[in-house]
Design a protein around this motif. Sequence first.
Motif, PDB file in Angstrom:
ATOM      1  N   ALA A 174      -6.714   8.112  -4.197  1.00  0.00           N
ATOM      2  CA  ALA A 174      -7.962   7.359  -4.323  1.00  0.00           C
ATOM      3  C   ALA A 174      -7.707   5.982  -4.917  1.00  0.00           C
ATOM      4  N   GLU A 175      -6.881   5.921  -5.946  1.00  0.00           N
ATOM      5  CA  GLU A 175      -6.562   4.634  -6.566  1.00  0.00           C
ATOM      6  C   GLU A 175      -5.858   3.705  -5.583  1.00  0.00           C
ATOM      7  N   HIS A 176      -4.968   4.271  -4.779  1.00  0.00           N
ATOM      8  CA  HIS A 176      -4.230   3.456  -3.813  1.00  0.00           C
ATOM      9  C   HIS A 176      -5.157   2.898  -2.737  1.00  0.00           C
ATOM     10  N   ILE A 177      -6.043   3.746  -2.223  1.00  0.00           N
ATOM     11  CA  ILE A 177      -6.976   3.307  -1.180  1.00  0.00           C
ATOM     12  C   ILE A 177      -7.893   2.214  -1.709  1.00  0.00           C
ATOM     13  N   LEU A 178      -8.443   2.429  -2.891  1.00  0.00           N
ATOM     14  CA  LEU A 178      -9.408   1.476  -3.429  1.00  0.00           C
ATOM     15  C   LEU A 178      -8.753   0.180  -3.906  1.00  0.00           C
ATOM     16  N   ALA A 179      -7.431   0.202  -4.046  1.00  0.00           N
ATOM     17  CA  ALA A 179      -6.719  -1.028  -4.404  1.00  0.00           C
ATOM     18  C   ALA A 179      -6.376  -1.875  -3.177  1.00  0.00           C
ATOM     19  N   MET A 180      -6.579  -1.313  -1.969  1.00  0.00           N
ATOM     20  CA  MET A 180      -6.335  -2.082  -0.748  1.00  0.00           C
ATOM     21  C   MET A 180      -7.338  -3.233  -0.636  1.00  0.00           C
ATOM     22  N   PRO A 181      -6.970  -4.307   0.043  1.00  0.00           N
ATOM     23  CA  PRO A 181      -7.973  -5.350   0.331  1.00  0.00           C
ATOM     24  C   PRO A 181      -9.169  -4.730   1.041  1.00  0.00           C
ATOM     25  N   GLU A 182     -10.364  -5.150   0.695  1.00  0.00           N
ATOM     26  CA  GLU A 182     -11.578  -4.527   1.221  1.00  0.00           C
ATOM     27  C   GLU A 182     -11.619  -4.522   2.740  1.00  0.00           C
ATOM     28  N   GLN A 382      -3.809  15.910 -18.180  1.00  0.00           N
ATOM     29  CA  GLN A 382      -4.254  14.519 -18.052  1.00  0.00           C
ATOM     30  C   GLN A 382      -3.282  13.681 -17.234  1.00  0.00           C
ATOM     31  N   SER A 383      -2.768  14.256 -16.162  1.00  0.00           N
ATOM     32  CA  SER A 383      -1.852  13.533 -15.291  1.00  0.00           C
ATOM     33  C   SER A 383      -2.433  13.535 -13.880  1.00  0.00           C
ATOM     34  N   ALA A 384      -1.585  13.478 -12.875  1.00  0.00           N
ATOM     35  CA  ALA A 384      -2.051  13.473 -11.481  1.00  0.00           C
ATOM     36  C   ALA A 384      -0.973  14.084 -10.602  1.00  0.00           C
ATOM     37  N   HIS A 385      -1.409  14.676  -9.504  1.00  0.00           N
ATOM     38  CA  HIS A 385      -0.453  15.182  -8.530  1.00  0.00           C
ATOM     39  C   HIS A 385       0.222  14.013  -7.810  1.00  0.00           C
ATOM     40  N   MET A 386       1.451  14.240  -7.407  1.00  0.00           N
ATOM     41  CA  MET A 386       2.110  13.284  -6.523  1.00  0.00           C
ATOM     42  C   MET A 386       1.480  13.379  -5.133  1.00  0.00           C
ATOM     43  N   ILE A 387       1.627  12.322  -4.370  1.00  0.00           N
ATOM     44  CA  ILE A 387       1.142  12.305  -2.992  1.00  0.00           C
ATOM     45  C   ILE A 387       2.341  12.269  -2.061  1.00  0.00           C
ATOM     46  N   GLN A 388       2.363  13.223  -1.131  1.00  0.00           N
ATOM     47  CA  GLN A 388       3.430  13.285  -0.138  1.00  0.00           C
ATOM     48  C   GLN A 388       2.875  12.922   1.231  1.00  0.00           C
ATOM     49  N   GLN A 389       3.771  12.421   2.082  1.00  0.00           N
ATOM     50  CA  GLN A 389       3.367  12.026   3.426  1.00  0.00           C
ATOM     51  C   GLN A 389       4.502  12.343   4.391  1.00  0.00           C
ATOM     52  N   TRP A 390       4.123  12.781   5.584  1.00  0.00           N
ATOM     53  CA  TRP A 390       5.139  13.045   6.603  1.00  0.00           C
ATOM     54  C   TRP A 390       5.657  11.723   7.162  1.00  0.00           C
ATOM     55  N   VAL A 391       6.971  11.532   7.005  1.00  0.00           N
ATOM     56  CA  VAL A 391       7.625  10.298   7.446  1.00  0.00           C
ATOM     57  C   VAL A 391       8.883  10.676   8.226  1.00  0.00           C
ATOM     58  N   ASP A 392       8.903  10.359   9.516  1.00  0.00           N
ATOM     59  CA  ASP A 392      10.079  10.612  10.357  1.00  0.00           C
ATOM     60  C   ASP A 392      10.565  12.057  10.273  1.00  0.00           C
ATOM     61  N   GLY A 393       9.622  12.983  10.386  1.00  0.00           N
ATOM     62  CA  GLY A 393       9.979  14.398  10.448  1.00  0.00           C
ATOM     63  C   GLY A 393      10.202  15.069   9.119  1.00  0.00           C
ATOM     64  N   GLU A 394       9.996  14.371   8.007  1.00  0.00           N
ATOM     65  CA  GLU A 394      10.150  14.961   6.685  1.00  0.00           C
ATOM     66  C   GLU A 394       8.951  14.602   5.825  1.00  0.00           C
ATOM     67  N   ILE A 395       8.614  15.507   4.902  1.00  0.00           N
ATOM     68  CA  ILE A 395       7.538  15.181   3.967  1.00  0.00           C
ATOM     69  C   ILE A 395       8.164  14.557   2.727  1.00  0.00           C
ATOM     70  N   LYS A 396       7.701  13.368   2.375  1.00  0.00           N
ATOM     71  CA  LYS A 396       8.331  12.595   1.308  1.00  0.00           C
ATOM     72  C   LYS A 396       7.277  12.106   0.309  1.00  0.00           C
ATOM     73  N   ILE A 397       7.706  11.927  -0.924  1.00  0.00           N
ATOM     74  CA  ILE A 397       6.824  11.378  -1.952  1.00  0.00           C
ATOM     75  C   ILE A 397       6.577   9.905  -1.638  1.00  0.00           C
ATOM     76  N   VAL A 398       5.287   9.506  -1.655  1.00  0.00           N
ATOM     77  CA  VAL A 398       4.943   8.102  -1.464  1.00  0.00           C
ATOM     78  C   VAL A 398       4.187   7.523  -2.662  1.00  0.00           C
ATOM     79  N   LEU A 399       3.622   8.396  -3.494  1.00  0.00           N
ATOM     80  CA  LEU A 399       2.937   7.986  -4.720  1.00  0.00           C
ATOM     81  C   LEU A 399       3.196   9.041  -5.788  1.00  0.00           C
TER      82      LEU A 399
END
Length: 415
Positions: A174-182, A382-399
């Motif tokens: 959510a923080e990453h999305i809302l930090a994008m240019p509008e 009081q922390s946050a989960h990491m965000i993973q994303q599928w990149v080139d056939g592997e799931i990788k941490i992106v945030l």
Amino acid sequence: MRFTKTPTASKRSRARATLAAAAAVTLASTLAACGAAEEGGGDDEIVIGISLPLTGDFSEPGKGIQRGYEAWAEYVNANGGLLGRDVRLEMLDDQSSAERVAADYEKLINQEQVDLVVGPFSTRLVIPAAQVAQDYGYLFVEPAGAAPEVFEEGFENLFYAAPAVADDHYKLLAEHILAMPEAERPKTAAYASMDDPFAQGTAYGLKEALEEGGVKTVVDEVYPPNTTDFSSIAAKIADSKADMVVGGSQYQDGVNLIVALQQLNYQPKLAAFSTAPTETEFAEAIGDKTQGIIAPTGYTTKADYPENQEFVKFYEEKHGEAPGEDEANAWTTGQVVAAAVEAVECAEPDPDCQSKLIDWLHENEVETVVGPLSWDDKGRPQSAHMIQQWVDGEIKIVLPEDQAEAEFIYPKPAW
């Protein structure tokens, strides 16, 4: 010295009834980590009581939690124990039953007179177990009860040993999305969630954050846990042309919804699904169309926390394979308890010791395999989960960026 615990006066009638039921419970297994002492414990060991769903609906994750607890105890004993004493795990099988889990913790505390207790798997079992522990004044650290209602019961003794509760699993996204240019960020979102506290918590936590940031909700569907046909929900999402889709899912329902969306050629800029994309079978089920799909995760073997690397090495040597999130959550629970025990220098069932353990965790941070953990007054981390994303056939941490293995992909390529 052993102490017979007395519940608060308002709880005694319930405790007596549950204790009677506990007399019928059979001890499923008493597990010694390393150098276990005679049954019943003694000054040379610390006995930790646990009830787990080793049979029934939650048996698969329950066994993962069991493996994690066992590995942690073995590791601790191989490295000097706690307060110079060996740790012994005393486990019961609650058969995935909320009634039985309460009886199990009554038995562990009153009959077995364990020094400490730790939690079971699932919100459904954590709440009644935590209530018993609180009735008797015991610290209760748990590995798998993340739904909002766990933290609405008023427990003062409960601590969830993971980075975030369900509502906050997508905090970093959510923080990453809302930090994008509008002009670039998604403007509309579609949500579909299983009627399940955890699944809805993950989806609606993100929904609330994005709505506050101006992202409009155009679809909001809740479906029963046994749903297999997602054609009508997928059609609503596709017709909405939402910029992003969010699935509050377990595994199979998440896969089925994604396949239904793909068949309609719906092409969102972002697709996020809880649980499903992190499962090992996901890529086989989806095929070569995983690129860019997102999921939150509380654990990855790739995280570079020093405690994690030591855990992964020990677990792989013991089991010949890498640990999963269930195993990591149990190990983390052990780490949290151990930190409190070593800090206040006690591990006894008496109220003064248990109170000191609880107070210390409310006031301190603990380094774990999932990173540093601290808690609010309700036991929410009081922390946050990491965000993973599928990149080139592997799931990788992106945030977050300091743990990222790949750059965040946006917009998502066509699937």
